[in-house]
Scaffold this motif. Structure first.
Motif, PDB file in Angstrom:
ATOM      1  N   GLU C  52      47.086  39.014  13.967  1.00  0.00           N
ATOM      2  CA  GLU C  52      46.363  38.296  14.826  1.00  0.00           C
ATOM      3  C   GLU C  52      47.353  37.917  15.977  1.00  0.00           C
ATOM      4  N   GLU C  53      48.463  37.829  15.722  1.00  0.00           N
ATOM      5  CA  GLU C  53      49.472  37.693  16.736  1.00  0.00           C
ATOM      6  C   GLU C  53      49.491  38.355  18.043  1.00  0.00           C
ATOM      7  N   ASN C  54      48.994  39.487  17.698  1.00  0.00           N
ATOM      8  CA  ASN C  54      49.014  40.524  18.826  1.00  0.00           C
ATOM      9  C   ASN C  54      47.813  40.632  19.618  1.00  0.00           C
ATOM     10  N   LYS C  93      43.656  31.858  22.513  1.00  0.00           N
ATOM     11  CA  LYS C  93      44.036  31.967  21.123  1.00  0.00           C
ATOM     12  C   LYS C  93      42.708  32.402  20.466  1.00  0.00           C
ATOM     13  N   LEU C  94      42.708  33.172  19.443  1.00  0.00           N
ATOM     14  CA  LEU C  94      41.534  33.636  18.684  1.00  0.00           C
ATOM     15  C   LEU C  94      41.261  32.130  17.756  1.00  0.00           C
ATOM     16  N   ASP C  95      39.846  31.992  17.767  1.00  0.00           N
ATOM     17  CA  ASP C  95      39.179  31.251  17.147  1.00  0.00           C
ATOM     18  C   ASP C  95      38.548  31.846  15.987  1.00  0.00           C
ATOM     19  N   ARG C  96      37.910  33.108  16.481  1.00  0.00           N
ATOM     20  CA  ARG C  96      37.167  33.857  15.379  1.00  0.00           C
ATOM     21  C   ARG C  96      37.216  35.236  15.856  1.00  0.00           C
ATOM     22  N   PHE C  97      37.669  35.958  14.525  1.00  0.00           N
ATOM     23  CA  PHE C  97      37.690  37.718  14.825  1.00  0.00           C
ATOM     24  C   PHE C  97      36.930  37.886  13.435  1.00  0.00           C
ATOM     25  N   PRO C 115      44.859  47.664  23.185  1.00  0.00           N
ATOM     26  CA  PRO C 115      45.792  48.023  23.958  1.00  0.00           C
ATOM     27  C   PRO C 115      47.082  47.210  23.494  1.00  0.00           C
ATOM     28  N   PHE C 116      46.936  46.341  22.405  1.00  0.00           N
ATOM     29  CA  PHE C 116      48.086  45.528  22.145  1.00  0.00           C
ATOM     30  C   PHE C 116      48.531  45.623  20.632  1.00  0.00           C
ATOM     31  N   ASP C 117      48.002  46.745  20.057  1.00  0.00           N
ATOM     32  CA  ASP C 117      48.516  46.787  18.545  1.00  0.00           C
ATOM     33  C   ASP C 117      48.214  45.788  17.639  1.00  0.00           C
ATOM     34  N   ALA C 118      47.046  45.143  17.776  1.00  0.00           N
ATOM     35  CA  ALA C 118      46.594  44.452  16.920  1.00  0.00           C
ATOM     36  C   ALA C 118      45.706  44.675  15.710  1.00  0.00           C
ATOM     37  N   PRO C 167      53.477  46.383  13.470  1.00  0.00           N
ATOM     38  CA  PRO C 167      54.116  45.130  13.286  1.00  0.00           C
ATOM     39  C   PRO C 167      54.087  44.502  12.026  1.00  0.00           C
ATOM     40  N   ARG C 168      55.039  43.719  11.612  1.00  0.00           N
ATOM     41  CA  ARG C 168      54.859  42.982  10.117  1.00  0.00           C
ATOM     42  C   ARG C 168      54.993  41.590  10.615  1.00  0.00           C
TER      43      ARG C 168
END
Lengths: 257, 345, 168, 343
Positions: C52-54, C93-97, C115-118, C167-168
């Motif tokens: 989520e951070e990405n 900021k994600l509210d829903r995915f 594009p952001f490795d999420a 990413p961890r």
């Protein structure tokens, strides 16, 4: 060099075959020979042709000569292998791009697909600039068929214009047996009838199905019933204007320091 | 052993009752053993699988679970079926299987009834199943069932002949139709003057054995002769409309018949319950006999199922031609030779 | 009259297979599924995990999805600056995915276009549900799958592709 | 649907359409990269092979070509999907004819091929791995050696098939002289692939009209034909093709060049206006896409020429007067995938 340059001509020239070959820089003699053979045997029935050197050849014939073309191709010129028979609907989709799902190249946010359709749904009534493909064409519907010569390894794609008020053509299924199913498919998908076809019943669709699915004015429901999820759904910050302004000012100040 | 004692000392009706009970237990049990060992295990090994694993230890109770499942299922009779015939058909098929068990000897005294015309009786009752199959195919009012039933009818009748003709050679050599006598004839025979191991008729009747095995395969409607039940053509043949315990009847009959035919083959050609070195009249033979018979049956059954898992199926005109043009003449030749040799020697 | 050889050879094949299956060194080709599991390949496309951070809620995945099965809602907010003393950044900021696995075709386009490795593929495949509505995985569940994402495998010789890290 | 007289077929008319998904329509609302994931599902057993002609058609219109490494890997995966597909045919044929065992062998050994496809592409059945201008990702380490082992397994399966089914006299009796299709009828019906080669027509798109983007010329191989045109011939040709295919894969595995796997293509793919027909020799036969582009993100029209559609349209012709068991061998040996008929 762009071999596609002559592709999108919509204007018609009667003696196209020769001209086309001259236009393209590379000359594909094998395929030119094919065109010449057909022109010789079919005469005026060959309306126009297009060659992409080293790749493929398109020949447009008149509708009346459609069955003769098959006969000539198979029995005289050795194009024994039947590849496929289909049709084209050149009407631009009345549902707008229908890929409003995709981000526009201009960067604009896509419009909701619902409002694109109703206005243009009856577009085929009005004058629409038809943009037809290789070897030209005047009508919305075109037949498309491809045969192949397995000995010389060369294929030909035929097409024929079909007038809107009489969507019918002579059948190929007596010459190429395999055209049987293809013509049935075209009939139910495009509403084009084939005269002389021995067994014209639906192949895929249930008998009571209404409409011709592959026509461009037939809506694809899966793309209509649900809003596109790709619409940007990002809430702005509550105190948007002020913050942004302050933000900018701050940044400038910071840089100056 | 109990059986034996009882058979000697009890009245006729009591004996009969016990025999019926034993048969009633024996038939499903043998069918189960067969189903488990061959249909599931050997088949899966030959197909490099491990077979059922969940029900019971190593999945050995799978067939019991299946049986329980069948019993729970709804009993469906098609609307247009001939209800009486439809219901009677599985019973007829199973009955014909049951009746074969009457003459199977498992030891010098372990036999339900040693009929003097034993083998003839077995052949006769086994052909009864044709009637059941035809009944099932006809009464289901289903075109697949009818087609399967007719195919089965044609096939079973065609292969009944080589089956019987193959047996005739053995009968000529043994000089008796009784199953016990056939076993004893093999036990007392001698091989090139050496009488230690008896003379299994497999040696002298190798041709008969081959014909018999092929005919069994066809009688059981197993590949390569499973055209009547070919699921890719007639969906499953005559039993396509049967569910629940009625289907279970057919299922049981199939494996119980396989067992019975394997037992007949073992008796006729492999010496039945006779074990070399054990006096066929002794009490010991009654103990070792059933075990020996069982082992021999398993060998035969392995052959049956081995063919089953290996071959594709014949077309029915081919299998008819095979029966009438090759098997029956061969069987006749076998009889002629056997007869001539018996007379000559 | 059938010739013997072909049919006998066939018998040989089945017998050989049986012996091989029963041999301790051979064994059956199958495994008893719920008790024993086969390891799927590291690249296997089992389920999509979300880091989520990405995610910047750029909507690319949602747009490229052929099935329209990714739903994203977000709001703008301020995030702490990247460098100490910097200015808070404005981020989405994600509210829903949510990914609706009842529609998903497991094509992997979303993972590819991110594009952001999420987004990452996890080979985990056991997430069947009794109710089809439960196949809609919200971002929390998608985040949990991150733990099952394996490291990217190294490439075969001669490759010029750059290795990537999870990413961890 | 078969009209029968006893066991004899009077007229047999396949009724397709129960799996018609309208791919030609669906392709018109999907961008070029999205189409590949769709066409995976046409012939679901050889799904990677479905992507390739479409991608090649788009590449032709865009005038890009994949780098050599991508081309070779593409060709290997193409052949792997052929192996996965036809090895199942070998098994299915046995099952249809009542010999169940070979079916299990086929599933067992096909697994090795599928594992290789999965470990390279991530998708067991629907790889979605081919991209305009290259392929999605490079091969993982150890893949080449593992694939060679899988090829050995497939060759062993071929031997087993030959011993268990093809060499079996019953099988020969069931298939020889059954469902004979002469070559002119086959051509007229547009039958392709092994079905056509089994009628004696020596024509393989991989050799004769290999579109740019696949590198079959790097391998040394042979096209098998059989003059009989019956069910046996079709089976035999397919078996030889599987063997040949394993050799192609082996050779290509040794000749993968190093280099990039993607050509330079824009991030948002717009295909220039034009028309292109690209066909490849798919497991089932000639699979081609007639792509009409108007310079948009989405194709204007895609005509999918699938092999099974033509191959199976011959059934009414060939099944007149045969009996039901022969119909089974004919249908099984013509080999069709429902999704490939209906699209």
């Amino acid at each position: 060099m762009n071999p596609l340059s002559s592709a999108d001509t919509t204007d018609e020239t009667a003696e196209a075959p020769a001209d086309e070959a001259v236009e393209t820089v590379e000359v594909d003699e094998r395929r030119q020979a094919v065109v010449d053979q057909f022109t010789e045997l079919l005469g005026d029935a060959v309306v126009q042709s297009h060659i992409r050197p080293g790749d493929d050849v398109w020949i447009r014939v008149t509708r009346d000569a459609w069955a003769t073309t098959a006969d000539v191709a198979r029995n005289r010129l050795g194009f024994t292998f039947f590849d496929f028979l289909s049709a084209m609907d050149w009407l631009p989709s009345p549902f707008g791009r229908d890929m409003d799902a995709q981000e526009d190249t201009s960067g604009a946010v896509a419009v909701d697909d619902a409002d694109a359709s109703p206005g243009e749904a009856d577009a085929d009534a009005g004058p629409v600039a038809l943009e037809t493909g290789y070897a030209g064409g005047d009508t919305r519907f075109q037949l498309l068929a491809r045969v192949y010569d397995v000995r010389n390894h060369i294929g030909v794609t035929f097409r024929a214009d079909l007038p809107d008020d009489d969507l019918a053509a002579p059948t190929w299924s007596t010459t190429y047996l395999g055209a049987d199913w293809h013509e049935r498919e075209v009939r139910e998908m495009f509403g084009i009838n084939f005269i002389g076809h021995p067994h014209m019943v639906n192949l895929y669709l249930p008998g009571e199905f209404e409409g011709y699915p592959l026509r461009k004015d037939f809506p694809l429901l899966a793309r209509r019933v649900k809003p596109w999820p790709g619409i940007v759904d990002v809430e702005q910050m509550p105190t948007d204007g002020d913050e942004d302004a302050g933000d900018l000012r701050c940044r400038r100040r910071c840089r100056r320091q | 052993m109990n059986e034996l004692v009882l058979a000697i000392e009890l009245a006729f009706w009591q004996q009969t009752l016990i025999k019926v009970l034993v048969a009633a237990v024996l038939v499903p049990t043998t069918a189960l053993i067969f189903g488990i060992v061959f249909l599931f295990k050997v088949m899966s090994w030959m197909q490099s699988r491990m077979g059922p694993q969940e029900a019971g230890p190593r999945g050995l109770l799978q067939l019991l679970a299946d049986g329980a499942k069948f019993l729970q299922k709804e009993d469906i009779i098609p609307d247009k079926a001939d209800r009486f015939v439809f219901k009677a058909a599985p019973v007829v098929v199973l009955a014909s299987t049951f009746l074969i068990y009457v003459i199977l000897p498992a030891g010098p005294d372990l036999i339900i009834s040693d009929l003097p015309t034993g083998i003839f009786f077995a052949m006769a009752v086994s052909s009864l199943s044709v009637i059941g199959v035809l009944m099932a195919g006809w009464s289901s009012s289903n075109k697949y069932a009818l087609m399967g039933g007719l195919r089965a009818g044609g096939q079973l009748i065609a292969y009944e002949l080589p089956l019987i003709l193959a047996v005739v050679g053995v009968v000529i050599q043994a000089g008796s139709l009784s199953m016990q006598d056939i076993v004893l004839a093999q036990a007392n025979g001698s091989m090139l003057g050496f009488s230690g191991v008896g003379l299994p008729f497999l040696i002298t009747q190798i041709l008969g054995f081959g014909i018999f095995m092929v005919a069994i395969q066809a009688e059981l409607t197993q590949p390569p002769f499973d055209m009547p039940v070919a699921e890719s053509e007639v969906v499953g043949g005559f039993h396509v409309e049967y569910t629940g315990f009625r289907f279970l009847f057919f299922f049981l009959a199939e494996f119980a018949t396989a067992f019975a035919f394997a037992a007949i083959a073992a008796t006729l050609f492999l010496g039945g319950w006779y074990v070399p070195g054990i006096d066929p009249d002794s009490m010991l033979a009654n103990v070792v006999g059933p075990i020996a018979l069982f082992v021999k049956i398993m060998v035969v059954a392995f052959l049956i199922f081995w063919f089953r898992f290996t071959y594709p199926r014949f077309r029915e005109d081919q299998l008819q031609r095979f029966a009438w043009k090759y098997l029956i003449p061969l069987a006749l030749v076998n009889i002629t030779i056997t007869g001539a040799l018996v007379v000559a020697l | 009259m059938p010739k013997v050889p072909g049919m006998v050879k066939g018998l040989g094949v089945t017998f050989r297979t049986m012996v091989e299956t029963l041999k301790p060194s051979g064994g059956p080709a199958t495994v008893q599924y719920p008790h024993e599991k086969e390891e799927p390949a590291a690249r296997a496309r089992g389920v999509i995990a979300l880091h989520e951070e990405n995610c910047t809620s750029c909507m690319l995945c949602s747009r490229e999805c052929p099935d329209w099965c990714i739903y994203i809602e977000a709001h703008k907010t301020l995030a702490p600056p990247r460098r100490a003393g910097g200015k808070p950044r404005q981020v989405n900021k994600l509210d829903r995915f949510a990914i609706d696995y009842s529609l998903c075709m497991y094509c992997g386009i979303c993972v590819e276009v991110c594009p952001f490795d999420a987004l990452f593929w996890s080979p985990e495949y056991e997430f069947s549900e009794v109710s089809i509505a439960d196949l809609l995985h919200e971002k929390q569940r998608l985040g949990e799958w991150m733990d099952t994402v394996p490291e990217f495998e190294p490439y075969e010789a001669g490759s010029e592709a750059k290795g990537r890290k999870v990413p961890r | 649907m078969a009209k029968l007289d006893g066991e004899q077929v009077v007229r047999c008319e396949p009724i397709p359409g129960y799996m018609h998904r309208g791919y030609e329509k669906l392709c018109e609302v999907r961008t070029y990269p999205q189409v590949t994931t769709l066409v995976n599902r046409i012939d679901w057993l050889g799904s990677f092979a479905n992507e390739v002609p479409f991608i090649l058609a788009a590449e032709k219109l865009m005038d890009v070509e994949a780098p050599p490494r991508a081309q070779v890997i593409r060709t290997i995966l193409f052949e792997l999907s052929r192996l996965g597909n036809i090895s199942l045919f070998l098994g299915d044929l046995g099952i249809q004819l009542g010999g169940l065992t070979i079916g299990f062998y086929a599933f067992r050994d096909r697994e090795f091929v599928l594992n290789q496809i999965e470990s390279a592409t991530g998708g067991r059945f629907h790889p979605n791995f081919d991209r305009i201008g290259g392929i999605k990702d490079d091969l993982p380490k150890g893949w080449i050696a593992e694939t060679k082992r899988a090829m050995d397994r497939i060759r062993r399966l071929c031997d087993e098939f030959e011993e268990l089914v093809l060499g079996n006299e019953i099988f020969a009796a069931r298939t020889r002289g059954v469902g004979v299709i002469p070559s002119d009828v086959a051509l007229s019906y547009g039958m392709s692939g092994a079905n056509l080669r089994a009628t004696g027509v020596d024509w393989d798109l991989r050799r004769d009209a290999c579109p740019p983007g696949l590198s079959y010329d790097l391998a040394d191989w042979k096209v098998w034909t059989h003059p009989d045109g019956d069910s046996y011939a079709r089976t035999w040709v397919r078996l030889q093709e599987v063997r040949e295919s394993t050799h192609i894969v082996d050779q290509l595995l040794d000749s993968i060049p190093s280099g990039p796997i993607m050509a330079k293509v824009p991030r948002i793919i717009k295909v220039p206006a034009g028309e292109a027909y690209v066909a490849t020799e798919n497991p089932l036969g000639e699979m081609g896409y007639y792509v009409v582009s108007k310079g948009d993100l989405v194709p204007f029209r895609v005509k999918i020429r699938s092999a099974s559609f033509n191959n199976i349209s011959v059934v009414p012709w060939v099944s007149r007067g045969v009996i039901i068991p022969d119909l089974i061998t004919i249908m099984a040996s013509l080999y069709f995938i429902l999704g490939d008929i209906d699209r």
